[in-house]
Design a protein around this motif. Structure first.
Motif, PDB file in Angstrom:
ATOM      1  N   THR A 559       0.773  -1.235  -0.173  1.00  0.00           N
ATOM      2  CA  THR A 559       0.175   0.084   0.007  1.00  0.00           C
ATOM      3  C   THR A 559       0.729   1.374   0.041  1.00  0.00           C
ATOM      4  OG1 THR A 559      -0.093  -0.272   2.423  1.00  0.00           O
ATOM      5  CG2 THR A 559      -1.976  -0.992   1.091  1.00  0.00           C
ATOM      6  N   GLU A 560       2.009   1.238   0.547  1.00  0.00           N
ATOM      7  CA  GLU A 560       2.800   2.367   0.866  1.00  0.00           C
ATOM      8  C   GLU A 560       3.871   2.642  -0.155  1.00  0.00           C
ATOM      9  OE1 GLU A 560       3.600   3.199   4.793  1.00  0.00           O
ATOM     10  OE2 GLU A 560       1.850   2.836   5.842  1.00  0.00           O
ATOM     11  N   ASP A 561       4.142   1.637  -0.926  1.00  0.00           N
ATOM     12  CA  ASP A 561       5.162   1.455  -1.806  1.00  0.00           C
ATOM     13  C   ASP A 561       6.580   1.690  -1.231  1.00  0.00           C
ATOM     14  OD1 ASP A 561       6.268   1.233  -4.344  1.00  0.00           O
ATOM     15  OD2 ASP A 561       6.004   3.090  -5.012  1.00  0.00           O
ATOM     16  N   ARG A 562       6.756   0.895  -0.083  1.00  0.00           N
ATOM     17  CA  ARG A 562       8.161   1.112   0.676  1.00  0.00           C
ATOM     18  C   ARG A 562       8.926   0.055   0.073  1.00  0.00           C
ATOM     19  NH1 ARG A 562       6.641   2.157   6.652  1.00  0.00           N
ATOM     20  NH2 ARG A 562       8.758   1.436   6.976  1.00  0.00           N
ATOM     21  N   LYS A 563      10.315   0.275  -0.119  1.00  0.00           N
ATOM     22  CA  LYS A 563      11.209  -0.968  -0.428  1.00  0.00           C
ATOM     23  C   LYS A 563      11.759  -1.797   0.538  1.00  0.00           C
ATOM     24  CE  LYS A 563      12.674   1.592  -4.709  1.00  0.00           C
ATOM     25  NZ  LYS A 563      13.841   2.226  -5.385  1.00  0.00           N
ATOM     26  N   ARG A 564      11.756  -1.365   1.781  1.00  0.00           N
ATOM     27  CA  ARG A 564      12.398  -1.981   2.915  1.00  0.00           C
ATOM     28  C   ARG A 564      11.899  -1.619   4.387  1.00  0.00           C
ATOM     29  NH1 ARG A 564      17.493  -1.496   5.838  1.00  0.00           N
ATOM     30  NH2 ARG A 564      18.484  -3.513   6.142  1.00  0.00           N
ATOM     31  N   ILE A 565      11.507  -2.425   4.927  1.00  0.00           N
ATOM     32  CA  ILE A 565      10.947  -2.459   6.468  1.00  0.00           C
ATOM     33  C   ILE A 565      12.030  -3.087   7.455  1.00  0.00           C
ATOM     34  CG2 ILE A 565       9.109  -2.719   7.940  1.00  0.00           C
ATOM     35  CD1 ILE A 565       7.310  -3.083   5.599  1.00  0.00           C
ATOM     36  N   VAL A 566      12.363  -2.130   8.603  1.00  0.00           N
ATOM     37  CA  VAL A 566      13.078  -2.731   9.501  1.00  0.00           C
ATOM     38  C   VAL A 566      12.290  -2.570  10.922  1.00  0.00           C
ATOM     39  CG1 VAL A 566      15.185  -2.121  10.826  1.00  0.00           C
ATOM     40  CG2 VAL A 566      15.025  -2.051   8.467  1.00  0.00           C
TER      41      VAL A 566
END
Length: 773
Positions: A559-566
Motif C-alpha cells: 500500500t505504501e510502496d516502500r522498498k524496505r521495512i526494519v
C-alpha cells in the motif's frame, strides 16, 4: 591263401551298417574310399564294408575298425558334382578282417568269410516263430513300421536272413547292430534279437504310459481352461465385462513376487482362489479383494539403507534444531552402535515436553539424518482398540489399524514412525488402545505384530518408533516402561532468539512472499516479542507473532510502496499492538501473605502466586483456586506444621481459634495439582501469620512433611525456565534435587541463584524479609 580268404578293397563306414542280403545307397567322399570303389570296378565289383568305432577319424587303422564286416557287391556307381560318389551296394557275406594292407592311395583288407551256423532243428524254428510274434507286437506298438514290411519278413524261411532283415528295421544303436552282425550262430542271433525286441517293447510301453499321463494332464489343463473360459463368459453376461481371469493371474504374480513370508503368501493365495470363484456382485468378493490389496500394498522386504555418517547426521540435526542436546546425542549414539553392529533393533524413544518445543519436527529431522522414510500418526482422542489393531474382516467397512496403515504409507520396513500425542489416548467400552500399543512398542514382541484385519504376523522390529507427549502422568505405567523417555523442557530466551532468527523468521518471510532485503527484524525487537508478546516454553506462539509481523509488513509494502521495512524495539508495538505480558518481577513489591511458587504444567513451567488472607473467625481453612487433592493435602500439612511450631515461629498459638484462613491460588478456572506447592503454601501462611513480607525475587518449589522436611520434586528444568522468564533472582529447591541442576542451561544459571534446602526453617530464612508489619 585259403578258399574262404580274400584280399578286397576296404570301404570304412561311419555310423552305417550293411547286413548280408541288404541293399543300400551309400555316399562316399573320402579319396581312399573312392579309389577302393574304382579298384573294385576293375576286378569283380566286390568291396569290404566295415564300421568305424569313432566316426570322427578320417584315416582309420585296424584298431579303429570293428573286426566283423560285410562283403558287398557294387551294383551301381554315380559321381555327384560335389566330388562324392553315390553307390548302390548289396550285402553278400559276413567276413572278418585278418590284416589291413596299406597302399599309397587305397587300403585293402585280407578277410575271412564267415558262414552261418544253422542247426535246422525244431528249436531254431520255434525261435523264428517267437521272433516273428515279437516283431509283430513291436510293429503294433511302435506304429513306425508298415504292415507291408511284416508281410515281407513273414515270407522268409531262412532264419539267418530273417534275423538280419528284422534287425535292419529296428531302431537299434549301431553297437547293438554290430553285435548281431558278429554272431554267426543262428540260434544265438535269434535269441539276442528277441531279447532286444523285448527291451524295445518295454520302452515303447513306458513311452505309451508316459504319453497317456501327459495326455491326461493336458486334457485336465484343457478342461480347466475351457471351464475358466466358460466362467469368463458367464461373468461377462452377469455384468463383469472383462472377467476375473487376467486380474487373478496378475494378482497371483504380484503375490509370488511380493517377498511375503511363506505362511502369509499361502494365506494370500488361498484368499485369491476364493476370490476367483466368487461372482463380482458378491459382497464377500469386494472384502477379499480389499484384503489382498492391503497385503500387496504393505512393504515386506523393501528397506532404505541407513547412512551411518555421524558427522552428516549431526549437521542435519543442528541445521534443523537449535539446542536439544540430549535428543541429538541419543540419535548419534544409535548411529554409532548401528555402525558397529548393523543389527540393532529400532529404539523406542518418547519425547516429552510442552507444546511448541519441536517434538514432531525433531522426529522428522531424525528420519532425514538416518535416510529413512518418515510416517506420522496422531493418537490424540483415540479411544478404540481397533484403531491400533484393526477391525475383524467380518463386514464391508473393515480396515487395518493405524500401525499397518502407517506402514503402507511408509513403503519400507524400517521407517521412523512417529506416534504423536501418545498421552492423549483414552479408553471406553470398545477397549484400551494403550494396551494394544504394548505389543507394538515391545522389542521382544513386535517382530510378529498381529493386526486383526491382516491376521498374519508382520515384522515391526526394524521400525524406529518415536512417541511424543506433553506429560507422562496420563501414560499407563506398562506402556511407559517400554519407552526411553527424553525430556524436552523448553527454550531459554537466548535459544528462542536463535530459533527465531535462524528458522522461524526465514520460513515466515518466504511463506509471505517477502525477502530478506524487504523485511528485517532486529535482535532487540525479537527479544521484545519473546518477552512481552509470548509466555510459553516452546516457540509456537512466537512463530504466530512473527507471521503477524510479516503480514503487516506485506500490507505496508503493497500500500505504501516502500522498498524496505526494519522492525526495531520501538516499532514492535506498531506491528503487534500493546504488550500482552509483564516481563520482570513476579510482583512489583514484597508482600505479606503472597509467595511465588513454581509449577510444572503440560505447557511447561509456570509461576503461581499463592495468596493467604486472615480474618476473624473460628479457625476455618478455606482453599480455592480449583485445587486437586494433592495440593489440598499440602495445605493441610502446612497448616498442621505451623500449629505444631507456632511458638518457635513467633505466632500466637491460638491463631486457629480466632481466625479463618483463606488460601487462594489465582486463575481459579484452571485445575491445579501436584506435590510441589507445600513449602510455598507454608511460607505464605507464615508470612500472613507473622506479618513479614515474602521477597518478590524468590520462587520456590518443594513438598513439606508434618515435621518440616522438604521433599524432592520433578520438572526442575521446566520450573527453572519459568522462573527465568518471570524475572526471579533466587529459586529455593529441595536439597535432593541438587543433582538435577546439571540439566539446566548455563544462561539460566547465570541469572538465577539456586538455594538447596532440606527443612522449612531454611526456606523461611531466604524467603521472608523485613520485620513484622
Amino acid at each position: 591263401m585259403k578258399d574262404n580268404e580274400r584280399v578286397i578293397p576296404l570301404l570304412p563306414l561311419r555310423g552305417i551298417l550293411v547286413y548280408p542280403t541288404m541293399v543300400l545307397h551309400l555316399d562316399v567322399g573320402r579319396e581312399k574310399s573312392i579309389q577302393a570303389l574304382e579298384n573294385a570296378a576293375i576286378d569283380d565289383n566286390i568291396v569290404f564294408l566295415v564300421m568305424q568305432k569313432d566316426v570322427n577319424i578320417d584315416e582309420p587303422h585296424k584298431d579303429d575298425l570293428y573286426p566283423i564286416g560285410t562283403l558287398a557287391k557294387v551294383k551301381q556307381m554315380l559321381k555327384l558334382p560335389n566330388n562324392t560318389v553315390r553307390v548302390l551296394v548289396e550285402g553278400l557275406h559276413r567276413a572278418e578282417i585278418q590284416e589291413l594292407l596299406e597302399e599309397e592311395d587305397v587300403t585293402n583288407a585280407a578277410v575271412r568269410i564267415l558262414e552261418d551256423e544253422e542247426a535246422g532243428d525244431l528249436e531254431e524254428k520255434a525261435l523264428m516263430r517267437s521272433l516273428l510274434e515279437q516283431f509283430d507286437e513291436y510293429i503294433k506298438l511302435s506304429k513306425k513300421i508298415s504292415n507291408e514290411v511284416f508281410a515281407t519278413v513273414a515270407d522268409i524261411d531262412e532264419p539267418g536272413r530273417l534275423a538280419d532283415l528284422i534287425s535292419s528295421h529296428l531302431p537299434l544303436k549301431t553297437k547293438e547292430k554290430q553285435e548281431i552282425l558278429a554272431i554267426t550262430n543262428i540260434k544265438e542271433r535269434l535269441q539276442t534279437l528277441i531279447a532286444l525286441i523285448q527291451d524295445e517293447q518295454e520302452l515303447l510301453n513306458l513311452e505309451k504310459k508316459i504319453g497317456q499321463r501327459v495326455k491326461r494332464s493336458m486334457e485336465r489343463t484343457q478342461r480347466e481352461y475351457f471351464l475358466r473360459e466358460q466362467m469368463k463368459a458367464i461373468q461377462k453376461e452377469l455384468g463383469d465385462k472383462e472377467g476375473k481371469g487376467g486380474e487373478v493371474e496378475e494378482l497371483r504374480d504380484k503375490i509370488e513376487n511380493s517377498g511375503m513370508p511363506n505362511e502369509t503368501k499361502q494365506a494370500a493365495l488361498r484368499e485369491l482362489d476364493r476370490y476367483e470363484k466368487l461372482p463380482v456382485s458378491s459382497a464377500e468378493s469386494g472384502v477379499i479383494r480389499n484384503y489382498i490389496d492391503w497385503l500387496l500394498s504393505l512393504p515386506w522386504t523393501e528397506a532404505t539403507e541407513d547412512i551411518l555418517d555421524i558427522e552428516r547426521a549431526e549437521g542435519i540435526l543442528d541445521e534443523d534444531h537449535f539446542g536439544l542436546e540430549k535428543v541429538k546425542e541419543r540419535v548419534l549414539e544409535y548411529l554409532a552402535v548401528q555402525q558397529l553392529t548393523r543389527s540393532l533393533k529400532g529404539p523406542i524413544l518418547c519425547l516429552v515436553g510442552p507444546p511448541g518445543v519441536g517434538k514432531t519436527s525433531l522426529a522428522r529431522s531424525i528420519a532425514r539424518s538416518l535416510n529413512r522414510n518418515f510416517v506420522r500418526i496422531s493418537l490424540g482422542g483415540v479411544r478404540d482398540e481397533s484403531e491400533i489393531r484393526g477391525h475383524r474382516r467380518t463386514y464391508v467397512g473393515a480396515m487395518p489399524g493405524r500401525i499397518i496403515q502407517g506402514m503402507k504409507k511408509a513403503k519400507t520396513i524400517n521407517p521412523v514412525f512417529l506416534l504423536d500425542e501418545i498421552d492423549k489416548m483414552s479408553s471406553d467400552f470398545r477397549g484400551d488402545p494403550s494396551a494394544a500399543l504394548l505389543e507394538v512398542l515391545d522389542p521382544e514382541q513386535n517382530h510378529n505384530f498381529s493386526d486383526h484385519y491382516i491376521e498374519e504376523p508382520y515384522n515391526l522390529s526394524k521400525v524406529m518408533f518415536i512417541a511424543t507427549a506433553n506429560t507422562l502422568s496420563s501414560i499407563p505405567g506398562p506402556l511407559l516402561d517400554r519407552m526411553e523417555v527424553i525430556s524436552i523442557a523448553g527454550y531459554t530466551e537466548l535459544e528462542k532468539v536463535h530459533i527465531a532468527s535462524d528458522h522461524l523468521l526465514p520460513k515466515q518471510v518466504q511463506e509471505h512472499g517477502l525477502s530478506k532485503g524487504k523485511l528485517q527484524v532486529r535482535e532487540d525487537a525479537l527479544l521484545d516479542i519473546i518477552r512481552y508478546y509470548t509466555r510459553e516454553a516452546g516457540v509456537r506462539t512466537l512463530e504466530r507473532q512473527l507471521a503477524t509481523v510479516c503480514r503487516k509488513a506485506a500490507k505496508i509494502l503493497v500500500t505504501e510502496d516502500r522498498k524496505r521495512i526494519v522492525v526495531t524495539e520501538k516499532s514492535v508495538v506498531e506491528f503487534l499492538g500493546k504488550k500482552r505480558f509483564r516481563y520482570g518481577e513476579a510482583e512489583h513489591q514484597d508482600q505479606v501473605g503472597v509467595a511465588t511458587g513454581l509449577a510444572y504444567t503440560a505447557a511447561g513451567g509456570d509461576t503461581l502466586a499463592i495468596e493467604v488472607s486472615l480474618y476473624p473467625g473460628k479457625g476455618k481453612l478455606i482453599l480455592t483456586g480449583k485445587l486437586g487433592d494433592v495440593m489440598k493435602e499440602s495445605a493441610q500439612a502446612a497448616f498442621s506444621y505451623i500449629r505444631s511450631r507456632a511458638a518457635e515461629l513467633h505466632i500466637d498459638p491460638d491463631f486457629h481459634e480466632k481466625n479463618d484462613i483463606h488460601i487462594h491460588v489465582p486463575e481459579g478456572a484452571v485445575p491445579k495439582d501436584g506435590p510441589s506447592a507445600g513449602i510455598t503454601m507454608a511460607t505464605a501462611l507464615i508470612s500472613a501469620l507473622t506479618g513479614r513480607p515474602v521477597s518478590r525475587e524468590v520462587g520456590m518449589t518443594g513438598e513439606i512433611t508434618l515435621r518440616g522436611r522438604v521433599l524432592p520434586i520433578g520438572g526442575l528444568k521446566e520450573k527453572s525456565l519459568s522462573a527465568h522468564r518471570a524475572g526471579l533472582k533466587k529459586v529455593i529447591i529441595p536439597a535432593d534435587n541438587e543433582k538435577d541442576l546439571d540439566d539446566i542451561p548455563e544462561s539460566v544459571k547465570e541469572n538465577l541463584t539456586f538455594v538447596p534446602v532440606s527443612h522449612l526453617d531454611e526456606v523461611l530464612k531466604h524467603a521472608l524479609v523485613g520485620v513484622k508489619q
